[in-house]
Scaffold this active site. Structure first.
Site, PDB file in Angstrom:
ATOM      1  N   ASP A  30     -60.364   3.874  33.841  1.00 33.49           N
ATOM      2  CA  ASP A  30     -60.301   4.140  32.408  1.00 33.49           C
ATOM      3  C   ASP A  30     -60.455   2.839  31.637  1.00 33.49           C
ATOM      4  OD1 ASP A  30     -59.783   6.632  33.216  1.00 33.49           O
ATOM      5  OD2 ASP A  30     -57.735   6.759  32.417  1.00 33.49           O
ATOM      6  N   VAL A  32     -62.100   0.042  32.381  1.00 30.17           N
ATOM      7  CA  VAL A  32     -63.481  -0.439  32.284  1.00 30.17           C
ATOM      8  C   VAL A  32     -64.249   0.431  31.288  1.00 30.17           C
ATOM      9  CG1 VAL A  32     -65.647  -0.684  33.581  1.00 30.17           C
ATOM     10  CG2 VAL A  32     -63.473  -1.358  34.618  1.00 30.17           C
ATOM     11  N   ASP A  34     -63.060   2.203  28.745  1.00 34.06           N
ATOM     12  CA  ASP A  34     -62.624   1.951  27.361  1.00 34.06           C
ATOM     13  C   ASP A  34     -63.179   0.646  26.819  1.00 34.06           C
ATOM     14  OD1 ASP A  34     -61.254   4.276  27.405  1.00 34.06           O
ATOM     15  OD2 ASP A  34     -59.300   3.365  27.836  1.00 34.06           O
ATOM     16  N   SER A  79     -76.720  40.888  27.386  1.00 30.83           N
ATOM     17  CA  SER A  79     -75.425  41.133  28.035  1.00 30.83           C
ATOM     18  C   SER A  79     -75.690  41.550  29.465  1.00 30.83           C
ATOM     19  CB  SER A  79     -74.692  42.281  27.368  1.00 30.83           C
ATOM     20  OG  SER A  79     -74.368  41.950  26.082  1.00 30.83           O
ATOM     21  N   GLU A 108     -73.647  33.904  41.510  1.00 33.56           N
ATOM     22  CA  GLU A 108     -72.847  32.812  40.944  1.00 33.56           C
ATOM     23  C   GLU A 108     -71.665  33.424  40.210  1.00 33.56           C
ATOM     24  OE1 GLU A 108     -75.243  30.752  38.044  1.00 33.56           O
ATOM     25  OE2 GLU A 108     -75.552  32.584  36.887  1.00 33.56           O
ATOM     26  N   LYS A 110     -69.048  34.763  37.429  1.00 29.71           N
ATOM     27  CA  LYS A 110     -69.078  35.180  36.030  1.00 29.71           C
ATOM     28  C   LYS A 110     -67.886  34.506  35.379  1.00 29.71           C
ATOM     29  CE  LYS A 110     -69.755  39.024  32.937  1.00 29.71           C
ATOM     30  NZ  LYS A 110     -68.795  38.737  31.886  1.00 29.71           N
ATOM     31  N   ASP A 112     -65.244  33.295  32.574  1.00 30.18           N
ATOM     32  CA  ASP A 112     -64.573  33.986  31.489  1.00 30.18           C
ATOM     33  C   ASP A 112     -64.389  33.011  30.331  1.00 30.18           C
ATOM     34  OD1 ASP A 112     -63.475  36.107  30.298  1.00 30.18           O
ATOM     35  OD2 ASP A 112     -61.595  36.080  31.412  1.00 30.18           O
ATOM     36  N   ARG A 131     -73.393  32.932  20.885  1.00 27.36           N
ATOM     37  CA  ARG A 131     -74.175  34.113  21.229  1.00 27.36           C
ATOM     38  C   ARG A 131     -74.393  35.037  20.029  1.00 27.36           C
ATOM     39  NH1 ARG A 131     -73.695  39.247  22.602  1.00 27.36           N
ATOM     40  NH2 ARG A 131     -75.197  40.081  24.088  1.00 27.36           N
ATOM     41  N   GLU A 165     -71.706  29.131  29.754  1.00 27.40           N
ATOM     42  CA  GLU A 165     -70.418  29.596  29.243  1.00 27.40           C
ATOM     43  C   GLU A 165     -69.530  28.395  28.959  1.00 27.40           C
ATOM     44  OE1 GLU A 165     -70.425  32.841  28.950  1.00 27.40           O
ATOM     45  OE2 GLU A 165     -68.361  33.557  28.924  1.00 27.40           O
ATOM     46  N   TYR A 217     -75.658  28.869  33.142  1.00 25.78           N
ATOM     47  CA  TYR A 217     -75.982  29.994  34.034  1.00 25.78           C
ATOM     48  C   TYR A 217     -77.417  30.483  33.891  1.00 25.78           C
ATOM     49  CZ  TYR A 217     -74.709  32.824  29.918  1.00 25.78           C
ATOM     50  OH  TYR A 217     -74.625  33.344  28.669  1.00 25.78           O
ATOM     51  N   LYS A 280     -78.119  38.209  40.471  1.00 28.02           N
ATOM     52  CA  LYS A 280     -79.392  38.203  39.739  1.00 28.02           C
ATOM     53  C   LYS A 280     -80.551  38.166  40.719  1.00 28.02           C
ATOM     54  CE  LYS A 280     -77.352  35.527  35.990  1.00 28.02           C
ATOM     55  NZ  LYS A 280     -77.140  34.212  35.405  1.00 28.02           N
ATOM     56  N   LYS A 304     -67.636  42.981  38.747  1.00 24.48           N
ATOM     57  CA  LYS A 304     -66.364  42.514  38.201  1.00 24.48           C
ATOM     58  C   LYS A 304     -65.257  42.421  39.255  1.00 24.48           C
ATOM     59  CE  LYS A 304     -65.842  42.048  34.172  1.00 24.48           C
ATOM     60  NZ  LYS A 304     -65.998  42.715  32.891  1.00 24.48           N
ATOM     61  N   CYS A 398     -21.656  32.099  34.858  1.00 18.80           N
ATOM     62  CA  CYS A 398     -22.529  32.456  35.982  1.00 18.80           C
ATOM     63  C   CYS A 398     -22.495  33.970  36.188  1.00 18.80           C
ATOM     64  CB  CYS A 398     -22.073  31.745  37.247  1.00 18.80           C
ATOM     65  SG  CYS A 398     -23.002  32.275  38.697  1.00 18.80           S
ATOM     66  N   CYS A 401     -20.686  34.341  39.979  1.00 21.68           N
ATOM     67  CA  CYS A 401     -19.294  33.965  40.274  1.00 21.68           C
ATOM     68  C   CYS A 401     -18.451  33.820  39.014  1.00 21.68           C
ATOM     69  CB  CYS A 401     -19.251  32.680  41.088  1.00 21.68           C
ATOM     70  SG  CYS A 401     -19.729  31.226  40.128  1.00 21.68           S
ATOM     71  N   CYS A 414     -25.100  26.627  37.523  1.00 26.98           N
ATOM     72  CA  CYS A 414     -23.782  27.003  38.022  1.00 26.98           C
ATOM     73  C   CYS A 414     -23.331  25.855  38.919  1.00 26.98           C
ATOM     74  CB  CYS A 414     -23.861  28.298  38.834  1.00 26.98           C
ATOM     75  SG  CYS A 414     -22.349  28.626  39.750  1.00 26.98           S
ATOM     76  N   CYS A 419     -20.200  29.423  45.034  1.00 25.21           N
ATOM     77  CA  CYS A 419     -20.768  30.620  44.391  1.00 25.21           C
ATOM     78  C   CYS A 419     -21.618  31.368  45.417  1.00 25.21           C
ATOM     79  CB  CYS A 419     -21.619  30.189  43.196  1.00 25.21           C
ATOM     80  SG  CYS A 419     -22.639  31.512  42.512  1.00 25.21           S
TER      81      CYS A 419
HETATM   82  S1  IVH Z   1     -76.215  35.958  32.592  1.00 24.53           S
HETATM   83  C1  IVH Z   1     -79.694  37.755  31.190  1.00 24.53           C
HETATM   84  N1  IVH Z   1     -74.492  34.686  34.073  1.00 24.53           N
HETATM   85  O1  IVH Z   1     -71.178  37.198  30.468  1.00 24.53           O
HETATM   86  C2  IVH Z   1     -78.298  37.739  31.615  1.00 24.53           C
HETATM   87  N2  IVH Z   1     -73.737  35.587  32.023  1.00 24.53           N
HETATM   88  O2  IVH Z   1     -71.451  40.043  30.044  1.00 24.53           O
HETATM   89  C3  IVH Z   1     -77.382  37.229  30.575  1.00 24.53           C
HETATM   90  N3  IVH Z   1     -71.384  35.119  31.564  1.00 24.53           N
HETATM   91  O3  IVH Z   1     -72.914  36.937  27.460  1.00 24.53           O
HETATM   92  C4  IVH Z   1     -76.115  36.679  31.013  1.00 24.53           C
HETATM   93  N4  IVH Z   1     -70.975  33.970  33.383  1.00 24.53           N
HETATM   94  O4  IVH Z   1     -71.447  34.971  28.147  1.00 24.53           O
HETATM   95  C5  IVH Z   1     -74.694  35.359  32.937  1.00 24.53           C
HETATM   96  N5  IVH Z   1     -73.102  33.492  35.482  1.00 24.53           N
HETATM   97  C6  IVH Z   1     -73.295  34.164  34.352  1.00 24.53           C
HETATM   98  C7  IVH Z   1     -72.270  34.352  33.419  1.00 24.53           C
HETATM   99  C8  IVH Z   1     -72.525  35.088  32.266  1.00 24.53           C
HETATM  100  C9  IVH Z   1     -70.472  34.426  32.269  1.00 24.53           C
HETATM  101  C10 IVH Z   1     -71.130  35.805  30.280  1.00 24.53           C
HETATM  102  C11 IVH Z   1     -72.148  35.503  29.226  1.00 24.53           C
HETATM  103  C12 IVH Z   1     -72.752  36.829  28.834  1.00 24.53           C
HETATM  104  C13 IVH Z   1     -71.722  37.788  29.323  1.00 24.53           C
HETATM  105  C14 IVH Z   1     -72.390  39.096  29.653  1.00 24.53           C
END
Ligand code: IVH
Length: 651
Positions: A30, A32, A34, A79, A108, A110, A112, A131, A165, A217, A280, A304, A398, A401, A414, A419
């Site tokens: 850190d 170096v 800074d 989506s 890969e 998904k 959150d 988005r 994301e 992604y 995909k 999911k 307690c 006891c 306690c 106890c």
């Molecule tokens: S692909 C063409 N890949 O999930 C496909 N989305 O439910 C478009 N998300 O709006 C999305 N991880 O915000 C893709 N590995 C991933 C993702 C991902 C998270 C989110 C993304 C999208 C939403 C869709």
């Protein structure tokens, strides 16, 4: 510094930042970092017209906007269709194979979080758009520039939209919420809300303070000449973006299921929250021919994970007394199935936490179950209250006891050594797997033995006899004999188990093993300086051992007399050599694997450790040595090259 030097310095600082934030593997300290940062800042203050766009100083977030402008994505952000089980995944796959029987898949996580579209042109980040409705989002470029895992410049000149994301790591999320609780602010319900909220701050310095992380992604508009998605993603990662914790290409359902199972099982250990795995089609031409429905691409699906968060009701708040006397409040909740496990209780940590979160009996709450840790309440749905909720107060006696409690703020204790809860829990711990591993001494049996008056302390379990046990209700001959055998078997246990079983505060399995290999059973006579000389034992641990031994010496000796723990054989004497009894750290890449070198050094009597401290005798470094080397120099620890090590061996 002249302009050329300034440019070099910016390049260097970006390289440090890349290794730190993207690779999670710092190549400098850190200090170096800074120092260079401030040199760059000084140059920029004196030459405001020469400031480079990709200078790390341009990430500070000193822009406050009045509101966000709408901005058009260059190509639509889609989506994903969700599937929740193997059967639905199969259906999706058969539709895909109907469209293209050669389809292969890229899997890969998904993530959150909140999705973000980054537009680069001429090698520079020119715009970042949320988005929104998929066609139009909000321009949050100023905020995106504060995110260290978003490169401000990339080594690719053409126009490209990079999608990903924005997430908050779980550890960072906890920190933010703790701070919000201290400031009396509303807590974020989960990392996703925290990420989305942080991204849409009008004051970009708030975004900057949140340590957001961008995980790519996919790409939108582009002119890439790469025909597989998996290869495209490798190219994107190579531009300076973060890679997923796990990714794979698959051909068949079974491969996909395997990757899914792995991600699902490992997800608790990932730094970010996942809510599933995205599958995909890997071939871009195939994606293009499959096209889109009104909402989703036909070539991708979100598989999911079962939810880990659920809404439930607090039925009661009970108090548990641990073996050290600490009182822990626990929420009893309406039984709720989370990811296949029925959750009935959630830990509340301590009373400060109850007050901070304002948790009341009958409250509706969100509980989170992650991994094998006890579920916890992450948010109270205060807007659902109807006035029937009951506040809980800090206890003064307690629950077991009835003796008066010591209230130390965060901890309430306690102090009664006899106890029942303390004794019973000490025995259960003493007998547990990582201690003496005595089968049959679970909660029910220990309580029965205590209630019958035959066991009032850990030592008493060694004077149990068959006659005594058979007098007790529910103790049949076979079960009693098994228990006695298990207790007998504990005699002659490994010495570290004995130390661990004592339950000394701050001393767990690892420290017990170090103590045992250093002192054997003489650890009770160890001096503070000797304790501190052990790698991994610091001030607090040393004090805790000394304190424990002072108060409990007679008890320890009596236990030693019945248990006779085994002390490991001293290692065969190794010949004198420059590495014998030295604590050594290896870093950087070497001509052989580090494991091989480690084993070789250990056979010479060296102790090979993973981190550099004042106790390290020497650091042996190879190519590209990073922070461990710097730390050695900083602490004045001897640092030698691999070749120098070999010379010392030959001498
Ligand atoms: S692909 C063409 N890949 O999930 C496909 N989305 O439910 C478009 N998300 O709006 C999305 N991880 O915000 C893709 N590995 C991933 C993702 C991902 C998270 C989110 C993304 C999208 C939403 C869709």
């Amino acid at each position: 510094m002249n302009f050329e030097e300034y440019k070099k310095a910016v390049f260097e600082l970006n390289r440090y930042a890349y290794h730190y934030y993207v690779e999670d593997d710092p190549i400098t300290t850190d200090e170096v970092y800074d120092k260079l940062y401030h040199e760059i800042l000084e140059y920029e203050e004196n030459n405001p017209f020469q400031v480079l766009d990709n200078s790390p100083t341009q990430r500070v977030g000193d822009v406050v906007s009045e509101g966000f402008h709408k901005a058009l994505h260059k190509s639509r952000m889609w989506s994903l269709e969700d599937v929740f089980n193997e059967e639905d995944l199969k259906k999706w796959l058969s539709r895909v194979f109907k469209l293209d029987d050669r389809a292969a898949f890229y899997c890969e996580p998904k993530y959150d979080g909140a999705s973000l579209n980054l537009i680069y042109n001429g090698g520079k980040l020119i715009q970042a758009i949320t988005r929104g409705d998929g066609l139009t989002g909000e321009d949050i470029t100023q905020n995106a520039r504060t995110i260290k895992t978003i490169p401000l410049s990339i080594d690719y000149m053409e126009l490209i939209e990079i999608r990903g994301e924005v997430v908050i790591f779980k550890s960072e999320f906890e920190k933010i919420n703790e701070e919000r609780a201290r400031n009396g602010e509303n807590l974020f319900a989960n990392p996703r809300n925290a990420a989305a909220g942080s991204l849409r701050q009008l004051d970009s310095s708030i975004t900057a303070s949140r340590n957001l992380v961008f995980l790519p992604y996919g790409v939108g508009q582009n002119t890439l000449d790469i025909s597989l998605l998996s290869k495209r993603m490798e190219f994107i990662y190579s531009l300076g973006f973060k890679t997923p914790p796990h990714r794979a290409t698959c051909k068949w359902l079974l491969d996909i299921e395997k990757v899914y199972a792995k991600m699902k099982d490992e997800r608790e250990s990932y730094e970010m929250m996942l809510d599933g795995m995205v599958v995909k089609v890997d071939q871009i031409d195939s994606q293009e021919s499959m096209g889109y429905t009104v909402k989703y691409p036909r070539w991708a699906v979100a598989y999911k994970f079962p939810a880990v968060e659920k809404i439930t009701t607090v039925k009661d708040i009970i108090l548990q007394v641990g073996r050290s006397g600490v009182i822990t409040p626990v929420a009893i909740v309406e039984p709720t199935n989370i990811d296949g496990v029925v959750v009935e209780r959630a830990t509340l940590h301590n009373f400060d936490e109850i007050q901070r979160k304002d948790i009341r009996i009958k409250d509706k709450v969100i509980i989170l179950r992650s991994g094998d840790v006890i579920p916890k309440i992450i948010k109270v749905l205060t807007h659902e209250r109807n006035g029937d909720e009951i506040e809980v107060h800090r206890p003064s006696e307690c629950p077991v006891c009835r003796s008066e409690l010591l209230d130390e703020g965060a901890l309430i204790k306690c102090q009664n050594l006899t106890c029942k809860a303390r004794v019973v829990n000490s025995i259960i711990y003493f007998a547990s797997k990582q201690c003496l591993n005595i089968d049959g001494l679970g909660e029910r049996i220990v309580k029965a033995l205590f209630d019958a008056g035959v066991v009032k302390s850990v030592e008493d379990i060694f004077s149990l006899t068959l006659d005594k046990l058979l007098e007790l209700e529910g103790f049949k001959e076979k079960k009693s004999q098994n228990l006695l055998d298990a207790i007998e078997n504990a005699k002659g246990c490994e010495c570290w188990r004995f130390i661990n079983a004592l339950g000394i505060e701050h001393i767990g399995e690892v420290a017990s093993k170090s103590l045992c290999s250093e002192f054997g059973l003489d650890f009770i006579d160890a001096k503070k300086t000797e304790l501190l000389a052990i790698e991994g034992i610091g001030e607090e641990m040393a004090e805790s051992i000394l304190d424990f031994v002072r108060v409990n010496e007679e008890h320890i000796i009596r236990l030693l007399e019945v248990l006779h723990p085994k002390v490991p054989e001293p290692k065969a004497e190794v010949k004198e050599n420059p590495f014998k009894d030295k604590t050594v750290v290896l870093t950087g890449s070497m001509s052989q694997s580090r494991t091989e070198i480690k084993e070789m050094l250990e056979s010479l009597g060296a102790k090979v450790s993973g981190s550099v401290s004042k106790k390290t005798d020497m650091v042996i470094f190879g190519d590209d040595a990073g922070s461990k080397y710097d730390k050695a120099i900083e602490l004045g620890v001897k640092a030698i090259t691999e070749d120098e090590m070999k010379e010392m061996l030959n001498d």
